[in-house]
Design a protein around this motif. Structure first.
Motif, short mmCIF file in Angstrom:
data_model
loop_
_atom_site.label_atom_id
_atom_site.label_comp_id
_atom_site.label_asym_id
_atom_site.label_seq_id
_atom_site.Cartn_x
_atom_site.Cartn_y
_atom_site.Cartn_z
N PRO A 199 0.80 -1.23 0.00
CA PRO A 199 0.00 0.00 0.00
C PRO A 199 0.83 1.28 0.00
N TYR A 200 2.02 1.27 0.65
CA TYR A 200 2.79 2.49 0.81
C TYR A 200 4.17 2.41 0.15
N MET A 201 4.40 1.36 -0.62
CA MET A 201 5.72 1.18 -1.23
C MET A 201 5.55 0.50 -2.58
N GLU A 202 6.28 1.01 -3.57
CA GLU A 202 6.16 0.44 -4.91
C GLU A 202 7.38 -0.34 -5.35
N THR A 203 8.51 -0.13 -4.68
CA THR A 203 9.73 -0.81 -5.10
C THR A 203 10.54 -1.27 -3.89
N ALA A 204 11.11 -2.47 -3.98
CA ALA A 204 11.91 -3.03 -2.89
C ALA A 204 13.18 -2.24 -2.65
N THR A 205 13.63 -1.49 -3.66
CA THR A 205 14.84 -0.69 -3.47
C THR A 205 14.64 0.44 -2.46
N ASP A 206 13.38 0.81 -2.20
CA ASP A 206 13.13 1.82 -1.17
C ASP A 206 13.58 1.33 0.20
N TYR A 207 13.47 0.01 0.44
CA TYR A 207 13.92 -0.54 1.72
C TYR A 207 15.44 -0.42 1.86
N SER A 255 8.58 -16.19 -9.86
CA SER A 255 7.16 -16.13 -10.18
C SER A 255 6.63 -14.70 -10.08
N GLU A 256 5.73 -14.35 -10.98
CA GLU A 256 5.05 -13.05 -10.93
C GLU A 256 3.62 -13.19 -10.45
N ASP A 257 3.28 -14.39 -9.95
CA ASP A 257 1.92 -14.68 -9.51
C ASP A 257 1.73 -14.25 -8.06
N TRP A 258 1.88 -12.94 -7.82
CA TRP A 258 1.80 -12.43 -6.46
C TRP A 258 0.37 -12.44 -5.95
N LEU A 259 0.25 -12.67 -4.65
CA LEU A 259 -1.07 -12.69 -4.03
C LEU A 259 -1.35 -11.33 -3.39
N PRO A 260 -2.55 -10.81 -3.52
CA PRO A 260 -2.88 -9.47 -3.00
C PRO A 260 -3.06 -9.48 -1.48
N LYS A 261 -1.97 -9.65 -0.75
CA LYS A 261 -2.04 -9.75 0.71
C LYS A 261 -1.36 -8.60 1.42
N GLY A 262 -0.80 -7.63 0.67
CA GLY A 262 -0.22 -6.45 1.29
C GLY A 262 1.29 -6.44 1.31
N ILE A 263 1.91 -7.55 1.67
CA ILE A 263 3.37 -7.67 1.70
C ILE A 263 3.75 -9.00 1.08
N ASN A 264 4.66 -8.96 0.13
CA ASN A 264 5.07 -10.16 -0.59
C ASN A 264 6.59 -10.27 -0.63
N TYR A 265 7.10 -11.33 -0.05
CA TYR A 265 8.55 -11.56 -0.01
C TYR A 265 8.95 -12.61 -1.05
N ARG A 266 10.00 -12.29 -1.81
CA ARG A 266 10.59 -13.31 -2.67
C ARG A 266 12.07 -13.01 -2.85
N MET A 267 12.83 -14.09 -3.02
CA MET A 267 14.26 -14.01 -3.30
C MET A 267 14.52 -14.77 -4.59
N HIS A 268 15.43 -14.27 -5.40
CA HIS A 268 15.75 -14.94 -6.65
C HIS A 268 16.38 -16.30 -6.37
#
Length: 379
Positions: free
Chosen positions: A44-52, A99-112
């Motif tokens: 909801p408040y972040m669009e890119t993981a690089t912001d972290y 995978s790009e099949d993200w679930l709409p749960k608010g926070i989604n973690y993935r590592m390559h």
């Protein structure tokens, strides 16, 4: 600062385990590793993981990018060498996938998947997966997670292509000392969506049906099916809220029943973002909440009073053959620059006082050990 030297006096009849809390190598941490996923996220408040990454650097200075695979473990690697545990177990709270099949749960973690050497760099033996992030990137993401860890030679428990696989214990031989059985269990109280539960014909996680006696009986049956004389059984449970030291009575009663009636020797609890009180019950350790071990929360404000950046390596030594706990020593660390660093004297003291305060209700206290460790004492 000199390294710690955890562990009791030499005893060839002891099995020593390394346990820790949530290892979250996705999102910001994935972005500093050699093979990061596309940074777009769906929060909801972040669009890119690089912001972290940017937030962490704003608070504590630049992080070298890309880092090598061992970087994130920092000082913990030397502590692992010194302690030389027989088995190393983590709660891996991220999906390993493209995978790009993200679930709409608010926070989604993935590592390559190509970053899986960051797990093997610490010689992790087993990843427990019954948690609220392993399915963040869908069933394709879960399948790739399981396959990636299998190819890397890392055992898993708590998730699978069906219920039988999700319920199955990870079985590890400890040369000359017996076997370690790891059962991974998840509770909706930790935020696991109920529809993530594995079933006979559906992939998912090993989700508990509450903390009832019926659930205890089912776990006891699973243990009986595989346990042999001399085996040590771990129930690794993802349960409870992220913040706060309160331990609900139903969790404590459930842990006691698993020890009394299901033949469990260790309760490895996680989900809380900070370490919680520890209990020894019938010569079995109950770690109600191990805290986050690795995350990308640097620079994120809120809940500062819990000191979530402080974490612990738990080294549990048990008597081979009986599973009786003999020694529990902890190495305090601090997450900084997305790596684990030895905690300062003041931070070690804060953890000691906090764990003693919370452990008093459970019959335990924490004393300062040699070489900057913390040692659990019990009645």
């Amino acid at each position: 600062m000199e390294p710690a030297a955890p562990g009791p006096p030499g005893n060839s009849n002891l099995i020593t385990l390394f346990l820790c809390g949530d290892v979250m190598t996705g999102r910001g941490i994935d972005q500093i590793l050699p093979y990061s996923n596309p940074p777009a996220i769906h929060e909801p408040y972040m669009e890119t993981a690089t912001d972290y990454v940017r937030f962490a650097e704003k608070v504590n200075g630049p992080i070298p990018k890309p880092v090598d695979f061992a970087y994130i473990w920092g000082d913990a690697l030397e502590e692992l060498v010194l302690a030389s545990p027989d088995v190393r177990i983590i709660n891996l709270e991220t999906s390993i996938t493209t995978s790009e099949d993200w679930l709409p749960k608010g926070i989604n973690y993935r590592m390559h998947p190509k970053n899986v050497p960051c797990i093997t760099a610490a010689k992790i033996d087993c990843c427990v997966l019954a948690n609220n992030h392993v399915l963040d990137w869908g069933y394709a993401g879960l399948a790739e997670t399981l396959e990636t860890l299998k190819k890397a030679g890392v055992s898993t428990a708590g998730a699978g292509d069906n219920l039988d696989q999700a319920e199955a214990a990870a079985i590890m031989e400890v040369a000359g000392k017996g076997r370690m059985l790891v059962f991974s269990l998840g509770s909706v109280t930790s935020g696991i969506p109920p529809d993530w539960a594995a079933s006979e014909n559906k992939a998912g996680v090993n989700l508990l049906e509450g903390f009832s006696e019926k659930t205890v009986r089912a776990i006891a049956e699973s243990v009986r099916e595989v346990k042999q004389p001399g085996d040590i059984v771990i129930a690794s449970i993802h349960w409870g809220s992220n913040w706060g030291y309160y331990i609900p009575p139903e969790q404590r009663a459930f842990a006691h029943q698993l020890i009394e009636k299901a033949g469990v020797n260790i309760i490895h609890g996680h989900s809380s973002h900070h370490p919680k009180g520890i209990e020894i019950y019938q010569e079995s350790p109950i770690l109600y909440g191990c805290g986050d071990f690795l995350n990308d929360y640097e620079g994120i404000r809120g809940y500062e009073k819990y000191r979530g950046e402080l974490t612990l390596m738990y080294f549990v030594s048990m008597e081979a053959g009986t599973g009786k706990v003999c020694h529990l020593e902890m190495v305090p660390l601090q997450i900084k620059h997305f790596r684990l660093n030895r905690a300062s004297r003041e931070d070690r003291q804060w953890l000691q006082e906090t764990l003693t305060r919370e452990g008093k209700k459970l019959g335990t206290q924490v004393k300062e050990g040699s070489h900057h460790t913390l040692i659990l004492k019990w009645e």
